[in-house]
Design an enzyme around this catalytic site. Structure first.
Site, PDB file in Angstrom:
ATOM      1  N   ARG A  53       0.850  -1.192   0.000  1.00 20.64           N
ATOM      2  CA  ARG A  53       0.000   0.000   0.000  1.00 20.64           C
ATOM      3  C   ARG A  53       0.887   1.244   0.000  1.00 20.64           C
ATOM      4  O   ARG A  53       2.089   1.159   0.198  1.00 20.64           O
ATOM      5  CB  ARG A  53      -0.950   0.023   1.199  1.00 20.64           C
ATOM      6  CG  ARG A  53      -0.265  -0.204   2.529  1.00 20.64           C
ATOM      7  CD  ARG A  53      -0.917   0.565   3.652  1.00 20.64           C
ATOM      8  NE  ARG A  53      -0.805   1.993   3.467  1.00 20.64           N
ATOM      9  CZ  ARG A  53       0.294   2.687   3.743  1.00 20.64           C
ATOM     10  NH1 ARG A  53       1.397   2.088   4.191  1.00 20.64           N
ATOM     11  NH2 ARG A  53       0.324   3.992   3.551  1.00 20.64           N
ATOM     12  N   GLY A  54       0.263   2.382  -0.225  1.00 20.02           N
ATOM     13  CA  GLY A  54       0.985   3.626  -0.428  1.00 20.02           C
ATOM     14  C   GLY A  54       1.010   3.916  -1.912  1.00 20.02           C
ATOM     15  O   GLY A  54       1.398   3.059  -2.722  1.00 20.02           O
ATOM     16  N   ALA A  55       0.562   5.106  -2.292  1.00 17.93           N
ATOM     17  CA  ALA A  55       0.388   5.412  -3.710  1.00 17.93           C
ATOM     18  C   ALA A  55       1.639   5.141  -4.555  1.00 17.93           C
ATOM     19  O   ALA A  55       1.560   4.468  -5.588  1.00 17.93           O
ATOM     20  CB  ALA A  55      -0.074   6.858  -3.869  1.00 17.93           C
ATOM     21  N   ARG A  90      -7.188  -0.440  -6.823  1.00 17.81           N
ATOM     22  CA  ARG A  90      -7.252   0.747  -5.968  1.00 17.81           C
ATOM     23  C   ARG A  90      -7.503   1.955  -6.869  1.00 17.81           C
ATOM     24  O   ARG A  90      -6.566   2.500  -7.441  1.00 17.81           O
ATOM     25  CB  ARG A  90      -5.947   0.939  -5.170  1.00 17.81           C
ATOM     26  CG  ARG A  90      -5.523  -0.195  -4.264  1.00 17.81           C
ATOM     27  CD  ARG A  90      -6.460  -0.417  -3.076  1.00 17.81           C
ATOM     28  NE  ARG A  90      -6.688   0.763  -2.264  1.00 17.81           N
ATOM     29  CZ  ARG A  90      -5.883   1.186  -1.284  1.00 17.81           C
ATOM     30  NH1 ARG A  90      -4.767   0.532  -1.017  1.00 17.81           N
ATOM     31  NH2 ARG A  90      -6.196   2.255  -0.572  1.00 17.81           N
ATOM     32  N   GLN A 201      -2.901   2.837   9.827  1.00 25.49           N
ATOM     33  CA  GLN A 201      -1.609   2.950   9.154  1.00 25.49           C
ATOM     34  C   GLN A 201      -0.599   3.783   9.928  1.00 25.49           C
ATOM     35  O   GLN A 201       0.597   3.715   9.664  1.00 25.49           O
ATOM     36  CB  GLN A 201      -1.791   3.544   7.750  1.00 25.49           C
ATOM     37  CG  GLN A 201      -2.449   2.581   6.763  1.00 25.49           C
ATOM     38  CD  GLN A 201      -3.856   3.027   6.422  1.00 25.49           C
ATOM     39  OE1 GLN A 201      -4.636   3.393   7.296  1.00 25.49           O
ATOM     40  NE2 GLN A 201      -4.199   2.998   5.159  1.00 25.49           N
ATOM     41  N   ASP A 241      -2.569  10.522  -2.317  1.00 25.85           N
ATOM     42  CA  ASP A 241      -2.798   9.514  -3.342  1.00 25.85           C
ATOM     43  C   ASP A 241      -3.066  10.148  -4.704  1.00 25.85           C
ATOM     44  O   ASP A 241      -2.896   9.514  -5.732  1.00 25.85           O
ATOM     45  CB  ASP A 241      -3.970   8.621  -2.942  1.00 25.85           C
ATOM     46  CG  ASP A 241      -3.582   7.657  -1.844  1.00 25.85           C
ATOM     47  OD1 ASP A 241      -3.398   6.466  -2.144  1.00 25.85           O
ATOM     48  OD2 ASP A 241      -3.426   8.086  -0.691  1.00 25.85           O
ATOM     49  N   ASN A 251      -6.145  12.468   0.079  1.00 26.10           N
ATOM     50  CA  ASN A 251      -5.325  11.624   0.948  1.00 26.10           C
ATOM     51  C   ASN A 251      -6.248  10.815   1.853  1.00 26.10           C
ATOM     52  O   ASN A 251      -7.474  10.897   1.770  1.00 26.10           O
ATOM     53  CB  ASN A 251      -4.358  12.497   1.761  1.00 26.10           C
ATOM     54  CG  ASN A 251      -3.291  11.680   2.473  1.00 26.10           C
ATOM     55  OD1 ASN A 251      -2.649  10.827   1.872  1.00 26.10           O
ATOM     56  ND2 ASN A 251      -3.102  11.923   3.757  1.00 26.10           N
ATOM     57  N   LYS A 252      -5.655  10.039   2.714  1.00 25.80           N
ATOM     58  CA  LYS A 252      -6.402   9.144   3.596  1.00 25.80           C
ATOM     59  C   LYS A 252      -7.500   9.897   4.344  1.00 25.80           C
ATOM     60  O   LYS A 252      -7.327  11.030   4.761  1.00 25.80           O
ATOM     61  CB  LYS A 252      -5.435   8.491   4.585  1.00 25.80           C
ATOM     62  CG  LYS A 252      -6.063   7.455   5.490  1.00 25.80           C
ATOM     63  CD  LYS A 252      -6.733   6.337   4.718  1.00 25.80           C
ATOM     64  CE  LYS A 252      -5.811   5.582   3.804  1.00 25.80           C
ATOM     65  NZ  LYS A 252      -6.463   4.504   3.042  1.00 25.80           N
TER      66      LYS A 252
END
Length: 367
Positions: A53-55, A90, A201, A241, A251-252
């Site tokens: 995970r993580g863009a 995603r 996270q 992201d 973002n998150k």
């Protein structure tokens, strides 16, 4: 970065093409465990399940996923099928579509017999470039932290949300790169780490910072505004992201609330992103950026260790309870102080961000 006495990237490959190795993020911070992925399907599952995970990292993983698909079948049909499967995992992170678009552009003019080698080489180039991009982001972000320290002559208090650390990229991270560099140079920093529910996270960020010896404190998501009111936060720095060409930051979930609190309390709010995260085709971020809606059980179930140190799950909401689980939100550009990229720091204005635009930028990232 280092785990124990060994240097790791969050994703690496064998000397001879054929397999991709990852650090399984669903096991962190409790257990450090690696996995070997040998097919595009396995890469897609790892992205969907957030083992990767993580863009920036999922873009790199998708590139290798396409390379694995090409190794099995180099036809145009195979490439299109694998690219679509990977892209659907995603939808919010633009790096995923960007990396797949770059791979397909590279492979299109090559005869099928030569595609496997070219695909592996291009995927590795994307991975290596990600490391360089994040190291450069670190240098530009470091200048901000140096300035903050010079003005205060005390440790710089940074608040971050989600995980934009080295585990979310191939190495260095976006937000953590300047923090690591400042710490190495003896500039005192302290990081307030949001838990970032429901996936928690922030625990990954705390694990990374602890491994590097960076002072930090884990807080619940809703504590950020309180800390800002009390003057205990000097700046907020988050990853993203997707960023619109106008400087809106996706973002998150929960990032928007931090930005509102920062604005109300006069706290600078930065987003640290590589330029491939900027979607130059996005005009209206609220309307055009797809917001991923994830599984309800991510909210209903909390995972951790039981008293014996074994992985366990606890249900905190009844099955009949309605649940919404949007994974991201959009912070409007007017709440963003600046965007920190590998090319420099730009205010969240379309006129300034335009100077970061590559000469050849697709009108839409979703290739």
């Amino acid at each position: 970065m280092r785990v124990g006495d060994r240097h790791y990237r969050s994703l690496w490959v064998d000397a001879s093409p054929g397999a991709v190795h990852i650090i399984d993020q669903t096991r962190l911070p409790h257990v450090f465990e690696t996995r070997t992925l040998a097919s595009a399907d396995a890469i897609a599952e790892a992205i969907l399940a957030m083992r990767v995970r993580g863009a920036p990292l999922i873009g790199v993983a998708a590139a290798f996923g396409l390379a694995l698909a090409v190794a099995r079948d180099p036809s145009d049909e195979s490439i299109a099928r694998a690219a679509e499967e990977l892209r659907a995992t995603r939808p919010t992170a633009v790096n995923l579509a960007w990396a797949l678009g770059r791979m397909r552009e590279r492979l299109a003019p090559i005869a099928p017999a030569g595609r496997a080698e070219a695909a592996w080489t291009e995927a590795q180039a994307i991975a290596d470039e990600d490391v360089a991009l994040n190291e450069s982001i670190g240098r530009h972000g470091l200048a901000i932290l140096e300035r903050e320290y010079a003005n205060r002559k005390r440790p710089v208090d940074i608040l971050t949300h989600c995980n934009a650390g080295w585990i979310a990229t191939v190495d260095w991270g976006t937000v953590t790169a300047p923090i690591f560099m400042a710490h190495e140079r003896g500039i005192p920093v302290h990081v307030w780490v949001d838990e970032t529910r429901p996936r928690n996270q922030g625990l990954l960020t705390a694990w990374e910072l602890a491994s590097a010896g960076v002072p930090h404190t884990l807080i619940v998501d809703n504590a950020g505004g309180h800390l800002m009111q009390r003057g205990q936060v000097d700046l907020v720095m988050v990853g993203a992201d997707r960023v619109s060409r106008r400087g809106d930051v996706c973002n998150k979930i929960g990032t928007y609330l931090k930005a509102l609190a920062a604005k109300a309390n006069g706290v600078p709010f930065y987003a640290a992103v590589p330029t491939p995260t900027i979607d130059w085709g996005i005009e209206d971020a609220m309307a055009e950026i797809p917001i991923e809606e994830r599984a309800e059980d991510e909210v209903r179930i909390v995972r951790g260790l039981d008293p014996e140190g074994r992985f366990a799950e606890v249900t905190i909401a009844a099955a009949r309870t309605a649940v919404a689980n949007p994974a991201f939100d959009v912070t409007p550009a007017e709440l963003v102080t600046a965007i920190v990229t590998e090319k420099g720091v730009a205010r969240a204005l379309e006129s300034e961000l335009a100077g970061l635009r590559p000469r050849k930028a697709a009108s839409k990232a979703l290739t």
